[in-house]
Design an enzyme around this catalytic site. Sequence first.
Site, PDB file in Angstrom:
ATOM      1  N   SER A 125      28.085 -12.981  27.115  1.00 44.04           N
ATOM      2  CA  SER A 125      27.529 -13.246  25.783  1.00 44.04           C
ATOM      3  C   SER A 125      26.122 -13.815  25.902  1.00 44.04           C
ATOM      4  O   SER A 125      25.788 -14.497  26.884  1.00 44.04           O
ATOM      5  CB  SER A 125      28.435 -14.264  25.090  1.00 44.04           C
ATOM      6  OG  SER A 125      27.811 -14.792  23.947  1.00 44.04           O
ATOM      7  N   TYR A 150      33.908 -22.488  25.252  1.00 46.93           N
ATOM      8  CA  TYR A 150      33.862 -21.020  25.204  1.00 46.93           C
ATOM      9  C   TYR A 150      32.645 -20.495  25.968  1.00 46.93           C
ATOM     10  O   TYR A 150      32.758 -19.643  26.851  1.00 46.93           O
ATOM     11  CB  TYR A 150      33.828 -20.511  23.752  1.00 46.93           C
ATOM     12  CG  TYR A 150      33.471 -19.037  23.664  1.00 46.93           C
ATOM     13  CD1 TYR A 150      34.388 -18.054  24.020  1.00 46.93           C
ATOM     14  CD2 TYR A 150      32.187 -18.630  23.277  1.00 46.93           C
ATOM     15  CE1 TYR A 150      34.045 -16.701  23.986  1.00 46.93           C
ATOM     16  CE2 TYR A 150      31.840 -17.289  23.237  1.00 46.93           C
ATOM     17  CZ  TYR A 150      32.774 -16.324  23.584  1.00 46.93           C
ATOM     18  OH  TYR A 150      32.420 -14.993  23.557  1.00 46.93           O
ATOM     19  N   LYS A 154      32.071 -18.163  29.756  1.00 45.08           N
ATOM     20  CA  LYS A 154      31.273 -16.955  30.035  1.00 45.08           C
ATOM     21  C   LYS A 154      30.355 -17.195  31.235  1.00 45.08           C
ATOM     22  O   LYS A 154      30.199 -16.331  32.098  1.00 45.08           O
ATOM     23  CB  LYS A 154      30.472 -16.555  28.795  1.00 45.08           C
ATOM     24  CG  LYS A 154      31.350 -16.098  27.633  1.00 45.08           C
ATOM     25  CD  LYS A 154      32.179 -14.884  28.003  1.00 45.08           C
ATOM     26  CE  LYS A 154      33.211 -14.524  26.969  1.00 45.08           C
ATOM     27  NZ  LYS A 154      34.175 -13.491  27.398  1.00 45.08           N
TER      28      LYS A 154
HETATM   29  P1  NAD Z   1      38.898  -9.856  19.944  1.00 41.05           P
HETATM   30  O1  NAD Z   1      39.579 -11.155  19.800  1.00 41.05           O
HETATM   31  O2  NAD Z   1      38.842  -8.959  18.769  1.00 41.05           O
HETATM   32  O3  NAD Z   1      39.500  -9.041  21.165  1.00 41.05           O
HETATM   33  C1  NAD Z   1      40.081  -9.652  22.296  1.00 41.05           C
HETATM   34  C2  NAD Z   1      41.448  -9.030  22.479  1.00 41.05           C
HETATM   35  O4  NAD Z   1      42.040  -9.588  23.656  1.00 41.05           O
HETATM   36  C3  NAD Z   1      42.401  -9.328  21.322  1.00 41.05           C
HETATM   37  O5  NAD Z   1      42.973  -8.119  20.868  1.00 41.05           O
HETATM   38  C4  NAD Z   1      43.462 -10.264  21.930  1.00 41.05           C
HETATM   39  O6  NAD Z   1      44.738 -10.066  21.338  1.00 41.05           O
HETATM   40  C5  NAD Z   1      43.403  -9.882  23.397  1.00 41.05           C
HETATM   41  N1  NAD Z   1      43.780 -10.966  24.333  1.00 41.05           N
HETATM   42  C6  NAD Z   1      43.325 -12.245  24.335  1.00 41.05           C
HETATM   43  N2  NAD Z   1      43.900 -12.945  25.328  1.00 41.05           N
HETATM   44  C7  NAD Z   1      44.716 -12.087  25.995  1.00 41.05           C
HETATM   45  C8  NAD Z   1      45.585 -12.207  27.114  1.00 41.05           C
HETATM   46  N3  NAD Z   1      45.750 -13.381  27.746  1.00 41.05           N
HETATM   47  N4  NAD Z   1      46.283 -11.124  27.528  1.00 41.05           N
HETATM   48  C9  NAD Z   1      46.141  -9.949  26.887  1.00 41.05           C
HETATM   49  N5  NAD Z   1      45.338  -9.768  25.811  1.00 41.05           N
HETATM   50  C10 NAD Z   1      44.640 -10.829  25.372  1.00 41.05           C
HETATM   51  O7  NAD Z   1      37.398 -10.165  20.468  1.00 41.05           O
HETATM   52  P2  NAD Z   1      36.132  -9.210  20.550  1.00 41.05           P
HETATM   53  O8  NAD Z   1      35.172  -9.624  19.496  1.00 41.05           O
HETATM   54  O9  NAD Z   1      36.537  -7.792  20.648  1.00 41.05           O
HETATM   55  O10 NAD Z   1      35.523  -9.711  21.938  1.00 41.05           O
HETATM   56  C11 NAD Z   1      35.809  -9.053  23.143  1.00 41.05           C
HETATM   57  C12 NAD Z   1      35.126  -9.783  24.280  1.00 41.05           C
HETATM   58  O11 NAD Z   1      33.732  -9.857  24.040  1.00 41.05           O
HETATM   59  C13 NAD Z   1      35.588 -11.228  24.484  1.00 41.05           C
HETATM   60  O12 NAD Z   1      35.605 -11.498  25.867  1.00 41.05           O
HETATM   61  C14 NAD Z   1      34.505 -12.035  23.799  1.00 41.05           C
HETATM   62  O13 NAD Z   1      34.404 -13.328  24.333  1.00 41.05           O
HETATM   63  C15 NAD Z   1      33.279 -11.204  24.119  1.00 41.05           C
HETATM   64  N6  NAD Z   1      32.174 -11.396  23.172  1.00 41.05           N
HETATM   65  C16 NAD Z   1      32.389 -11.160  21.835  1.00 41.05           C
HETATM   66  C17 NAD Z   1      31.362 -11.347  20.919  1.00 41.05           C
HETATM   67  C18 NAD Z   1      31.588 -11.135  19.441  1.00 41.05           C
HETATM   68  O14 NAD Z   1      30.753 -11.556  18.651  1.00 41.05           O
HETATM   69  N7  NAD Z   1      32.639 -10.463  19.002  1.00 41.05           N
HETATM   70  C19 NAD Z   1      30.096 -11.749  21.383  1.00 41.05           C
HETATM   71  C20 NAD Z   1      29.903 -11.961  22.747  1.00 41.05           C
HETATM   72  C21 NAD Z   1      30.951 -11.762  23.639  1.00 41.05           C
HETATM   73  C1  UD1 Z   2      28.581 -17.159  17.314  1.00 37.49           C
HETATM   74  C2  UD1 Z   2      28.899 -18.140  18.411  1.00 37.49           C
HETATM   75  C3  UD1 Z   2      28.545 -17.527  19.748  1.00 37.49           C
HETATM   76  C4  UD1 Z   2      29.263 -16.201  19.919  1.00 37.49           C
HETATM   77  C5  UD1 Z   2      28.887 -15.310  18.732  1.00 37.49           C
HETATM   78  C6  UD1 Z   2      29.573 -13.999  18.770  1.00 37.49           C
HETATM   79  C7  UD1 Z   2      28.639 -20.376  17.427  1.00 37.49           C
HETATM   80  C8  UD1 Z   2      27.801 -21.622  17.391  1.00 37.49           C
HETATM   81  N1  UD1 Z   2      28.161 -19.364  18.217  1.00 37.49           N
HETATM   82  O1  UD1 Z   2      27.203 -16.854  17.352  1.00 37.49           O
HETATM   83  O2  UD1 Z   2      28.914 -18.392  20.801  1.00 37.49           O
HETATM   84  O3  UD1 Z   2      28.878 -15.584  21.136  1.00 37.49           O
HETATM   85  O4  UD1 Z   2      29.271 -15.968  17.520  1.00 37.49           O
HETATM   86  O5  UD1 Z   2      30.941 -14.153  18.524  1.00 37.49           O
HETATM   87  O6  UD1 Z   2      29.678 -20.285  16.802  1.00 37.49           O
HETATM   88  N2  UD1 Z   2      25.994 -18.174   9.283  1.00 37.49           N
HETATM   89  C9  UD1 Z   2      25.878 -18.653   7.992  1.00 37.49           C
HETATM   90  N3  UD1 Z   2      27.025 -18.781   7.258  1.00 37.49           N
HETATM   91  C10 UD1 Z   2      28.257 -18.444   7.741  1.00 37.49           C
HETATM   92  C11 UD1 Z   2      28.360 -17.949   9.066  1.00 37.49           C
HETATM   93  C12 UD1 Z   2      27.201 -17.832   9.813  1.00 37.49           C
HETATM   94  O7  UD1 Z   2      24.788 -18.949   7.518  1.00 37.49           O
HETATM   95  O8  UD1 Z   2      29.256 -18.604   7.024  1.00 37.49           O
HETATM   96  C13 UD1 Z   2      24.766 -18.016  10.084  1.00 37.49           C
HETATM   97  C14 UD1 Z   2      24.767 -18.845  11.361  1.00 37.49           C
HETATM   98  O9  UD1 Z   2      24.203 -20.107  11.120  1.00 37.49           O
HETATM   99  C15 UD1 Z   2      23.902 -17.976  12.273  1.00 37.49           C
HETATM  100  C16 UD1 Z   2      24.144 -16.545  11.786  1.00 37.49           C
HETATM  101  O10 UD1 Z   2      24.698 -16.664  10.485  1.00 37.49           O
HETATM  102  O11 UD1 Z   2      22.560 -18.264  12.064  1.00 37.49           O
HETATM  103  C17 UD1 Z   2      25.111 -15.784  12.672  1.00 37.49           C
HETATM  104  O12 UD1 Z   2      26.288 -16.587  12.833  1.00 37.49           O
HETATM  105  P1  UD1 Z   2      27.596 -16.059  13.606  1.00 37.49           P
HETATM  106  O13 UD1 Z   2      27.976 -14.724  13.070  1.00 37.49           O
HETATM  107  O14 UD1 Z   2      28.602 -17.148  13.561  1.00 37.49           O
HETATM  108  O15 UD1 Z   2      27.088 -15.808  15.084  1.00 37.49           O
HETATM  109  P2  UD1 Z   2      26.335 -16.819  16.087  1.00 37.49           P
HETATM  110  O16 UD1 Z   2      26.262 -18.192  15.552  1.00 37.49           O
HETATM  111  O17 UD1 Z   2      25.057 -16.180  16.475  1.00 37.49           O
END
Ligand code: NAD
Ligand code: UD1
Length: 340
Positions: A125, A150, A154
């Site tokens: 991330s 969290y 990473k």
């Molecule tokens: P998500 O929660 O939608 O998907 C994760 C999936 O993993 C879920 O379906 C959950 O049921 C499964 N899971 C969790 N723990 C498990 C376990 N112990 N065994 C088997 N399955 C398990 O999340 P996502 O948004 O698709 O994110 C996927 C990856 O990307 C994660 O590693 C997350 O940290 C990373 N990531 C996500 C974002 C974001 O904004 N969505 C941003 C940066 C990094």
């Molecule tokens: C968040 C996580 C980050 C993670 C990423 C993707 C935090 C502090 N950071 O990032 O670790 O990798 O999600 O899952 O939680 N915002 C509003 N109102 C809301 C929600 C969000 O104004 O109700 C604003 C936030 O202040 C930010 C932007 O929208 O400026 C994006 O927020 P969000 O979608 O939560 O993502 P990040 O904070 O970038």
Amino acid sequence: MKILVTGGLGYIGSHTVVALSEAGYEVVIVDNLSNTRIEVLDGIESIIGRRPTFYELDLRNELQVVELFDKEPSIEGVIHFAASKAVGESVENPLLYYENNLSAFIYLLKQLAVKPKSHLIFSSSCTVYGQADVMPITEKAPIKVAESPYGNTKQIGEEILKDTVKVSSGLSAIALRYFNPIGAHASAKIGELPLGVPQNLVPFITQTAAGLRKELAVFGDDYPTPDGTCIRDYIHVVDLAEAHVAALTRLVKGASSSDYEVFNLGTGKGSSVLEVIESFEKVSGSKLPYRIAGRREGDVIQAFADTEKANRVLGWKSKYSLDDALASAWAWERKLRNLD
Ligand code: NAD
Ligand code: UD1
């Protein structure tokens, strides 16, 4: 080639399963359904025209991981999405995060490290950069002290991977640092399924527009940015999924310049919270109720990617605009709520 997708029924995982299948990979999905629903498998099936192999199992159980690799000896690559991802929850319950995001990862690596040849992609991330000093953020930007358990998982995950690759002769790996994934598949058959009140901006916006929430709170308008709200790099989840196919293909072809590489995945364009609202109002044709609230603890002022490395080395570039991504997120929300 058979690819294991852990967390393959989750948000990014499900879109990546579709992209991998369309690119000709055979996919095996593992998920414990802790943050998704089994119906996502139906959505995937209806898009790709067949049902991928699915195992409901918890990767924290090492015995089950061992059995999985015994049952599926021809797995050559793993895309590891499975993790817990709620920043606030990780502060409340750090051990849950260290266990789920790291011990499960170690069990997987133990299986891969003994294979003569294997490939792994790790979901990292942009949170590893914290508030970077220079925009756009390149992969060379320093890793900052993590703001949450969290974020720390990473950073530690990347270190574990780097150290493991060094000593295992057949494992090559790529860590992908995602910026802010948003949007849904064009079919509106899969998308994001936040549990409870969404913490992230876009699902909160679409739920507000759908009438589930009264108004969006904009967290701070006194940041040192042009309109005072925070800036992020919002990338369409379908673009993100395609980047996984490009990264995996690089590993499979043996084209990597080293056995461990890191790439930023973003669009390269920063958008403020108010710009996201404006874009959403444009594509949805409706006014979004919102108010300016106080800052949210832990938010960085701005983060957007330098995508030059991913563009050049992976031969991948994001295709979709913010409008496209928000339109798809809105179509998905309407489908979920039967609003059409
Ligand atoms: P998500 O929660 O939608 O998907 C994760 C999936 O993993 C879920 O379906 C959950 O049921 C499964 N899971 C969790 N723990 C498990 C376990 N112990 N065994 C088997 N399955 C398990 O999340 P996502 O948004 O698709 O994110 C996927 C990856 O990307 C994660 O590693 C997350 O940290 C990373 N990531 C996500 C974002 C974001 O904004 N969505 C941003 C940066 C990094
Ligand atoms: C968040 C996580 C980050 C993670 C990423 C993707 C935090 C502090 N950071 O990032 O670790 O990798 O999600 O899952 O939680 N915002 C509003 N109102 C809301 C929600 C969000 O104004 O109700 C604003 C936030 O202040 C930010 C932007 O929208 O400026 C994006 O927020 P969000 O979608 O939560 O993502 P990040 O904070 O970038």
